[in-house]
Design an enzyme around this catalytic site. Structure first.
Site, mmCIF file in Angstrom:
data_model
loop_
_atom_site.group_PDB
_atom_site.id
_atom_site.type_symbol
_atom_site.label_atom_id
_atom_site.label_comp_id
_atom_site.label_asym_id
_atom_site.label_seq_id
_atom_site.Cartn_x
_atom_site.Cartn_y
_atom_site.Cartn_z
ATOM 1 N N LYS A 2 55.903 32.024 48.164
ATOM 2 C CA LYS A 2 55.201 32.928 49.088
ATOM 3 C C LYS A 2 55.384 34.378 48.655
ATOM 4 O O LYS A 2 54.461 35.200 48.793
ATOM 5 C CB LYS A 2 55.724 32.738 50.507
ATOM 6 C CG LYS A 2 55.031 33.618 51.560
ATOM 7 C CD LYS A 2 53.533 33.350 51.642
ATOM 8 C CE LYS A 2 52.828 34.306 52.620
ATOM 9 N NZ LYS A 2 53.108 33.978 54.032
ATOM 10 N N THR A 45 57.490 33.188 57.068
ATOM 11 C CA THR A 45 57.803 33.852 55.800
ATOM 12 C C THR A 45 59.120 34.596 55.983
ATOM 13 O O THR A 45 59.184 35.590 56.714
ATOM 14 C CB THR A 45 56.702 34.836 55.389
ATOM 15 O OG1 THR A 45 55.479 34.112 55.205
ATOM 16 C CG2 THR A 45 57.061 35.544 54.086
#
Length: 290
Positions: free
Chosen positions: A172, A97
């Site tokens: 995300k 991420t």
């Protein structure tokens, strides 16, 4: 079956690489702590390498799951980086991420080497990684995604292309925004129940089957009621992600008032010494601020 390099063997990467090996892919791993890479190789009858470049040489796909933007740059770039070792036509798949900005930067660098690039952050936590049921949100070309999707299916319950490079990371961010808001709401509900003398377990049994139900409610309420916060994604990592959310919002002109507020609540948790507590520790903050 493919020849795969896997870079980063944290709580997510270690089991993800294991699922690839279980599917009979030929897997070579790299980890900053080499002893962990060696242990993985012994456990899964795979290979391990001293550098990202060595782990990536001759591979059809190279997967990464590291910590942040700088960690990702370090395993991709430079003479010992993955890009220097990958063959033309291979595809780099990033499960970290990170910001969409670094994603686009590295995708451009990969293209200069003749390498495909898919940003593919995951959701589902450590349990999802261990059980091979992660949600994988992807950005990239249709051709690169089509090639990489069967490999990612080793640990992905759903693997979906959402647009061009960077869109996986944007998705995300949306995921983390939802978690942050839900966690604060759940914490407040359970806190009110406790203060009012209402049985929290009975409450969740009633409301979890209705419109208020969520994954967080089902999977975290017991530990929250027990004042235990060592069962999931750490506050330090969530704050890293929310910083990306807020920076992205500034770039595109989005308004995220609740996200900004909950980020400050997580900052309070860090000040309480809870940086490694899981994200449900927002409830502990409420108790501390009574």
């Amino acid at each position: 079956m493919a020849k795969v390099g896997f870079l980063g063997l944290g709580v997510m990467g270690y089991p993800m690489a294991g699922h690839l090996a279980a599917k009979d892919h030929e897997v070579t791993v790299y980890n900053r702590t080499s002893a962990k890479a060696q242990a993985w190789a012994e456990a899964h009858q795979g290979g391990y390498a001293a550098t990202p470049r060595e782990a990536s040489e001759g591979c059809d796909f190279v997967m990464s799951c590291v910590g942040n933007d700088d960690d990702l740059r370090s395993v991709c770039l430079g003479p010992d980086g993955a890009f220097a070792g990958m063959k033309k036509g291979a595809i780099f798949v990033d499960h970290t991420t990170v910001s969409a900005k670094v994603t686009r930067e590295l995708a451009e660098a990969a293209a200069a080497f003749g390498i495909g690039y898919v940003d593919a952050p995951v959701s589902g936590g450590q349990a999802g990684a261990e059980n091979g049921v992660l949600s994988v949100m992807c950005g990239g070309t249709e051709a690169d995604f089509a090639a990489a999707e069967p490999v990612m299916a080793a640990y992905g319950k759903i693997v979906k292309l959402l647009g061009a490079v960077g869109m996986g990371q944007t998705a995300k961010m949306c995921n983390q925004i939802c978690i942050a808001g839900l966690m604060q709401g759940l914490s407040e509900a359970l806190h009110l129940a406790e203060k009012s003398g209402l049985d929290g377990e009975a409450l969740v049994e009633v409301i979890s089957g209705g419109a208020a139900g969520s994954w967080q409610m089902i999977n975290r309420h017991k530990t929250m009621l027990a004042d235990e916060y060592n069962h999931g994604f750490a506050v330090d990592w969530m704050r890293k992600d929310l910083a990306i959310c807020l920076a992205t919002a500034d770039e595109v002109g989005a308004s995220l008032p609740v996200t900004a507020l909950v980020d400050q609540f997580y900052k309070d948790v860090q000040k309480m010494g809870g940086g490694r507590w899981d994200t449900s520790s927002l409830m502990k903050r409420l108790k501390a601020f009574e």
